[in-house]
Structures are given as structure tokens and as C-alpha cells.
Design an enzyme around this catalytic site. Structure first.
Site, mmCIF file in Angstrom:
data_model
loop_
_atom_site.group_PDB
_atom_site.id
_atom_site.type_symbol
_atom_site.label_atom_id
_atom_site.label_comp_id
_atom_site.label_asym_id
_atom_site.label_seq_id
_atom_site.Cartn_x
_atom_site.Cartn_y
_atom_site.Cartn_z
ATOM 1 N N LYS A 149 0.886 -1.176 0.000
ATOM 2 C CA LYS A 149 0.000 0.000 0.000
ATOM 3 C C LYS A 149 0.920 1.221 0.000
ATOM 4 O O LYS A 149 1.403 1.656 1.032
ATOM 5 C CB LYS A 149 -0.882 -0.024 1.262
ATOM 6 C CG LYS A 149 -2.198 0.673 1.160
ATOM 7 C CD LYS A 149 -2.156 2.145 0.856
ATOM 8 C CE LYS A 149 -1.809 3.062 1.991
ATOM 9 N NZ LYS A 149 -1.644 4.467 1.536
ATOM 10 N N VAL A 153 -7.467 1.281 2.825
ATOM 11 C CA VAL A 153 -6.700 0.113 2.361
ATOM 12 C C VAL A 153 -5.653 -0.296 3.415
ATOM 13 O O VAL A 153 -5.512 -1.480 3.742
ATOM 14 C CB VAL A 153 -6.027 0.413 0.996
ATOM 15 C CG1 VAL A 153 -5.102 -0.711 0.586
ATOM 16 C CG2 VAL A 153 -7.100 0.620 -0.067
ATOM 17 N N GLU A 188 9.355 1.833 10.936
ATOM 18 C CA GLU A 188 10.397 2.849 10.717
ATOM 19 C C GLU A 188 9.688 4.193 10.781
ATOM 20 O O GLU A 188 8.951 4.539 9.856
ATOM 21 C CB GLU A 188 11.054 2.664 9.343
ATOM 22 C CG GLU A 188 11.720 1.324 9.142
ATOM 23 C CD GLU A 188 12.971 1.132 9.986
ATOM 24 O OE1 GLU A 188 13.362 2.073 10.708
ATOM 25 O OE2 GLU A 188 13.530 0.034 9.940
ATOM 26 N N CYS A 196 13.282 11.493 7.508
ATOM 27 C CA CYS A 196 13.157 11.014 8.896
ATOM 28 C C CYS A 196 14.481 11.132 9.639
ATOM 29 O O CYS A 196 14.499 11.297 10.847
ATOM 30 C CB CYS A 196 12.683 9.574 8.897
ATOM 31 S SG CYS A 196 13.674 8.523 7.829
ATOM 32 N N GLU A 210 8.734 16.639 15.289
ATOM 33 C CA GLU A 210 9.243 16.498 13.928
ATOM 34 C C GLU A 210 8.512 17.499 13.027
ATOM 35 O O GLU A 210 7.298 17.460 12.905
ATOM 36 C CB GLU A 210 8.986 15.068 13.445
ATOM 37 C CG GLU A 210 9.690 14.763 12.159
ATOM 38 C CD GLU A 210 9.459 13.342 11.696
ATOM 39 O OE1 GLU A 210 8.295 12.893 11.719
ATOM 40 O OE2 GLU A 210 10.422 12.678 11.301
#
Ligand code: NAD
Length: 471
Positions: A169, A205, A244, A278, A378
């Protein structure tokens, strides 16, 4: 205007049951450049059924058969590099140098998975027991928009290498890139059902994959909030889960560092992937005794950074992926000022001369403290926060005073001291005077940055279940 209507199930391009159309944008102009038809929960179920049916055959393939299949994947993906690059620049806005890396990495990471497979021991004698590592089953692979093809290829190649089948996905915002990649994956001629791709919304989904009892494993890259949700959801069916997630990585500048020499690394680490990374080094810890000097060198460094058209080879920073992301980053620039941090460079609004596109000025706050939101949350844009410290002990304390622990960078002349500090930082990866990547080493985070590891033998292990045989 491209319309992407099909999803990929059981080796075929099929019309989804879902009927929603989702607009795709060029973030450099804000124009709508295409539409993708989104699958729904029923489509996810069909894809899972195909992957389940393909699992017995694929899990029993020999090592040589799997290597041959992965080599076909590698060749097919490598052959689409130029096409992928154009899609990455158009749909994501990655500047040329970054875009080139994003277009070559998908094939590279498949080659790395082949290396990991070739070096991997699936059996081990432990005393009187033989331990056999067996594939867990159908893997649900859910990926974000900030390196779409790379994340898909890394997860898919590793899952297939381990003997798992997959339902992917991808991010709905990366459909043009997914479509190019899918052409390559299809050409590789793998058995039907071994991998399936369903475009769709995360809460439709993604959720259907996360809840399904026939999915044994989830590998997810994305935000910490969705990762935590997937862990909770997966608990109902005891899924194996690899996450992650996000980061707020420290760059620790030591007091013996040569500032002009290290500044390119500091800024590259911080503004990596237009700040949408990230692992970006977004908290810059600087010795208070040399703060003014560091600020001057940083300001001069940022003045040489070009933000704008990703097709211009001189561009370092491209647009944010979406208006939502642009507004979020603008919001944090406001918050930083309200919190009392000093704006060293950049600020709200677009860079000078740009009147359209989701561009953000490369921005650095200074004189911040680690309690501020711009130091804790973040931002996922080109916004960095300088935090002064008194001594090494305080630098380590600030570096570790975070919910995250994905990556860190230590910069200094005394390598022994750098190494000692690196060992005391709680992070999945600590780089010393470099931004190099080692694909055979594990990648993943401590704390809210994730769960489990990808890459190398650690990545393979995440798709395998040990079985003990005693005769
Ligand atoms: P996101 O978490 O919103 O979305 C990631 C993927 O999850 C998308 O495909 C999305 O459709 C899907 N999703 C959303 N809700 C879902 C649900 N309820 N169930 C199942 N799937 C769902 O993240 P994003 O905004 O696409 O990406 C940015 C985030 O990704 C940042 O936080 C960044 O730090 C993180 N990231 C981490 C890494 C890493 O390796 N650690 C790498 C890149 C990005």
C-alpha cells in the site's frame, strides 16, 4: 494529465472496486497533474487472497530461484531510472541531485537485498537442535511519500528474499512514481500473486491490511502516530510488526570542530530531502562558548543554498510535497518565534522571487532550548534548531532528551572523543564526521522512532520465524 486507474493483483492490472478519484499535484506549481483511482477494503482483501494463494509456492522456492527472480526485478527497475526520475521531480519536487539518488536507490536496494540473501544462513545447529528460519507468510508493506520507490523496493525485495509474499500500500500521493515502478515490477515476470499493489487511503486500504488475519507481518515506514496505531491494530491478530518512524535527530558539534569545514555536513544533514527526511539532523547542538561564530558560518552557508525549481541543477531544496505539509511547516516557523527562539535565517512565507509552489525558506532558529516544540516535534521541512550547550555531558543529555532515536551526527576533530560521545547517544545510528550509509548494517530507531530493523541480515530476520527441530 495522467489518469491511473488500475491496481495490481495476482499478476494483472485490474480495475479497483473502489471508485474514489484522488488528485495528484506538481508541488512546484500547485497544478493538478493527474488523478489516481483509489482501491478500497474489498480490493485489499482480493490482494491479500492472491498473496496468500501464492505463498506456498513462493516460500518453497530455492535460494537460486529467488536470487534469479530478484535479479530480474533489479534489471527491470534499473532500466526505468530515467522515467522514475521524471516522475519523482514532477510529482514530488525532489531537486535534481536528490531526485537522481531517489531514482537509482530502488535498483540499488534490490541488489543489496540479493547480497543479504546470498550471505544469509537459513539454518543453524544449536546443540542438539537444528534451527530453521522460515518465512512468516503474507507481508503488508505500507510506505510514505518521501522516498516512495525506494521504500517499496527495499521492503519488497527483502520480503521476497525471505520467502514471503506481499501486499503493498504505497502513499496515495506518489501514484505516478508507483506506476512507473509497477511497470518494471510487472516486467520482471514473477509468479502471479507474489506481490500485489493497491493504491488507496491509509485509513481504508492500509487499515484493511492491518486488520486482516491472513496478513502475518506489517512493515511500515511513516509517522509515529500511524505506526503506534498499526502496532495496536496488529495486536488483535498478533502480527509481526516492523516500524520505521519519525526522528528529531541531533547533530552534536564539538568545541574543537572546524566550523567552515563541517558546515556543509551540518546543512546537508539538516536540509536532506528538502527537510522531508526522517533522519534529518534538525537539532544542532553547539558549544555556547562558540555560538556566535557558529551562527555566522551557518548564516553564510545558508545564503549559498538555493531553494526553488527542482529541475534547475543548482537547486538544493525543492518544495514541500503538499499544501498541508507547507502549512504545517509554516506553523512551526510561527511557533518557534512565539516560543522565543531567535530567527537566524529564513522565516515564514516563500523564498524571495517564488510566487507559487509549496516552497519554504531554509530556516534556522538559534538560542533555542530543548523544551521548545521546535526542538521536540518532527517538523518535516527545512527548519533547523540550534541549541547551545555548556560541556560534553550536557550535549549528550540534550541529544538523548527526546522521544526519538533514529539517527545522530557527531562532528569534531578528536576521533576518540567523538567515538565516546557516539556510544552514549541513544540512537539506531550515529554517524561521526560523515553522512555515509552502510547497507549491510541495520537501520531503524530507538524509542518512538520505531521497532525492529531493516537492511542486511537484520532486515531479513524481520520476515522470518525460527523453527526448532530436535531429533
Ligand atoms: P503517514 O504515517 O501519514 O503515512 C504513511 C503511510 O501510512 C501512507 O501510505 C498512508 O496512507 C498510510 N496510513 C495512514 N494511516 C493509516 C492507517 N490508519 N492504517 C494503515 N496505513 C495508514 O506518514 P507520511 O506523512 O506519509 O510520511 C511522513 C512520516 O514518515 C514522517 O513522520 C517521517 O519521519 C516518517 N518516515 C520515516 C522513515 C524511517 O525510515 N524511519 C522514513 C521516511 C519517513
Amino acid at each position: 494529465m495522467q489518469r491511473i486507474e488500475h491496481i495490481y493483483i495476482n499478476g494483472e492490472f485490474v480495475l479497483p472496486h473502489g471508485e474514489e478519484w484522488f488528485d495528484l499535484h506538481n508541488p512546484s506549481t500547485e497544478d493538478v497533474i493527474g488523478q489516481v483511482r483509489l482501491g478500497d477494503a474489498l480490493d485489499a482483501q482480493h490482494a491479500i487472497a492472491a498473496a496468500k494463494a501464492a505463498f506456498p509456492g513462493w516460500s518453497r522456492t530455492t535460494l537460486d530461484e529467488r536470487i534469479a527472480a530478484l535479479q530480474r526485478l533489479h534489471h527491470a527497475v534499473a532500466a526505468r531510472e530515467e522515467e522514475l526520475l521524471q516522475a519523482i521531480i514532477l510529482e514530488y519536487g525532489a531537486p535534481a541531485v536528490r531526485g537522481r539518488w531517489m531514482a537509482t536507490y530502488p535498483a540499488d536496494v534490490i541488489a543489496q537485498a540479493i547480497d543479504a540473501l546470498q550471505a544469509f544462513d537459513f539454518e543453524e545447529q544449536v546443540g542438539m537442535a537444528k534451527v530453521i528460519l522460515t518465512p512468516v507468510g503474507v507481508a503488508g508493506l505500507i510506505t510514505p511519500w518521501n522516498s516512495n520507490a525506494g521504500f517499496i523496493c527495499n521492503k519488497l525485495a527483502t520480503a521476497l528474499a525471505a520467502g514471503c509474499t506481499a501486499v503493498i500500500k504505497p502513499s496515495e500521493m506518489s501514484a505516478l512514481q508507483t506506476q512507473v515502478l509497477l511497470g518494471a515490477l510487472h516486467e520482471a515476470g514473477l509468479p502471479p500473486g507474489v506481490f500485489n499493489i493497491v493504491n488507496g487511503r491509509g485509513d481504508v486500504v492500509g487499515e484493511a491490511i492491518a486488520r486482516h488475519r491472513d496478513v502475518a507481518k506489517i512493515s511500515f515506514t511513516g509517522s509515529s502516530a500511524v505506526g503506534q496505531h498499526l502496532l495496536r491494530t496488529g495486536a488483535d491478530t498478533l502480527k509481526r510488526v516492523t516500524l520505521e518512524l519519525g526522528g528529531k535527530s541531533p547533530t552534536v558539534v564539538l568545541d574543537d570542530a572546524d566550523f567552515p569545514a563541517i558546515m556543509p555536513l551540518v546543512l546537508q544533514a539538516g536540509f536532506l530531502n528538502s527537510g522531508q527526511a526522517c533522519i534529518a539532523g534538525t537539532r544542532i547542538l553547539v558549544p555556547r562558548s562558540r555560538l556566535a561564530e557558529f551562527e555566522a558560518v551557518a548564516k553564510a552557508g545558508v545564503s549559498r543554498i538555493q531553494s526553488g525549481d527542482p529541475r534547475d541543477p543548482a537547486t538544493d531544496i525543492g518544495p514541500m510535497v503538499s499544501q498541508k505539509q507547507w502549512e504545517r511547516v509554516q506553523g512551526y516557523i510561527r511557533i518557534g518565534q512565539e516560543e522565543g527562539a531567535r530567527l537566524l535565517v529564513g522565516g515564514e512565507g516563500r523564498p524571495q522571487g517564488l510566487h507559487a509552489g509549496w516552497f519554504v525558506q531554509p530556516t534556522i532558529f538559534t538560542d533555542a532550548n530543548n523544551r521548545m516544540r521546535i526542538a521536540r516535534e518532527e517538523i518535516f521541512g527545512p527548519v533547523l534548531t540550534i541549541i547551545p550547550y555548556e560541556d560534553d555531558a550536557e550535549a549528550i543529555r540534550i541529544a538523548n532528551d527526546t522521544d526519538y532515536g533514529l539517527s545522530a551526527l557527531v562532528l569534531g576533530k578528536d576521533l576518540e572523543r567523538c567515538g565516546s560521545i557516539a556510544r552514549q547517544i541513544d540512537s539506531g545510528r550515529v554517524l561521526i564526521n560523515t553522512l555515509a550509509h552502510e547497507p549491510r548494517a541495520p537501520f531503524g530507531g530507538f524509542k518512538r522512532s520505531g521497532l525492529g530493523r531493516e537492511m542486511g541480515k537484520w532486515g531479513m530476520n524481520a520476515y522470518l520465524e525460527p523453527k526448532t527441530l530436535i531429533a
